[in-house]
Design an enzyme around this catalytic site. Structure first.
Site, PDB file in Angstrom:
ATOM      1  N   HIS A  51       0.854  -1.193   0.000  1.00 60.76           N
ATOM      2  CA  HIS A  51       0.000   0.000   0.000  1.00 60.76           C
ATOM      3  C   HIS A  51       0.888   1.240   0.000  1.00 60.76           C
ATOM      4  CE1 HIS A  51      -3.890  -1.894   1.824  1.00 60.76           C
ATOM      5  NE2 HIS A  51      -3.293  -2.734   0.985  1.00 60.76           N
ATOM      6  N   GLU A  53       0.884   3.934   1.734  1.00 59.63           N
ATOM      7  CA  GLU A  53       1.326   4.403   3.049  1.00 59.63           C
ATOM      8  C   GLU A  53       2.493   3.570   3.574  1.00 59.63           C
ATOM      9  OE1 GLU A  53      -3.299   4.550   3.276  1.00 59.63           O
ATOM     10  OE2 GLU A  53      -1.786   3.469   2.143  1.00 59.63           O
ATOM     11  N   CYS A  81      -6.356   1.992   5.489  1.00 61.77           N
ATOM     12  CA  CYS A  81      -6.981   0.763   5.970  1.00 61.77           C
ATOM     13  C   CYS A  81      -6.451   0.458   7.379  1.00 61.77           C
ATOM     14  CB  CYS A  81      -6.641  -0.379   5.007  1.00 61.77           C
ATOM     15  SG  CYS A  81      -4.915  -0.933   5.103  1.00 61.77           S
ATOM     16  N   CYS A  84      -2.561  -0.052   7.440  1.00 61.42           N
ATOM     17  CA  CYS A  84      -1.793   1.185   7.281  1.00 61.42           C
ATOM     18  C   CYS A  84      -1.966   2.115   8.483  1.00 61.42           C
ATOM     19  CB  CYS A  84      -2.193   1.881   5.990  1.00 61.42           C
ATOM     20  SG  CYS A  84      -1.678   0.944   4.520  1.00 61.42           S
TER      21      CYS A  84
END
Length: 150
Positions: A51, A53, A81, A84
């Site tokens: 992801h 992040e 999410c 993260c």
């Protein structure tokens, strides 16, 4: 607040879209300087944790030479999410700036609020809705294209 940095995160999101990745981008800023930038690479890397992040957090940690990202602000186009949001808390990021919220999977105010949960040993200040329309639109365009291909 931080519209220029969010514009940089949107540039990262656009890079993800060009790779047919979900268009989420992130930048990490310390002392007014971008120290890390990333975009989603889950499909490209075949990695469920790739992801924007997390990739940005890894780059910032390498840049600073340690895992503590105190004094840093993370700008991300879409609400993080749970994974993260947990990484943001664990890395001790001081501030999280979100473009658009994710009512179906967000963990920074929508479904959960990990960064501001005072039961945890670190809290991260959260600012929501920076360039909200632009951040929401890139997601809408991506999913509209995806549906038309199917």
């Amino acid at each position: 607040m931080g519209k220029n940095y969010m514009k940089q995160a949107l540039i990262e999101a656009q890079k993800a879209m060009e790779l047919e990745e979900v268009p989420i981008g992130a930048v990490i800023v310390k002392n007014g300087e971008i120290i890390a930038r990333a975009h989603n690479l889950r499909e490209t890397d075949k990695d469920p944790t790739a992801h924007a992040e997390l990739l940005a957090i890894r780059k910032a940690s390498q840049f600073l030479g340690g895992w503590r990202l105190t004094g840093c602000t993370l700008y991300v186009t879409v609400e993080p999410c749970p994974m993260c949001a947990g990484a943001i808390m664990l890395s001790r990021i001081d501030k999280l700036v979100i473009g658009t919220m994710d009512p179906k999977g967000g963990a920074a105010g929508s479904l959960l609020n990990i960064p501001e949960d005072d039961r945890l040993n670190h809290q991260t200040e959260v600012v929501r809705g920076v360039l909200q329309e632009e951040c929401a639109n890139i997601m809408k365009v991506f999913f509209r294209r995806l549906r038309s291909k199917q």
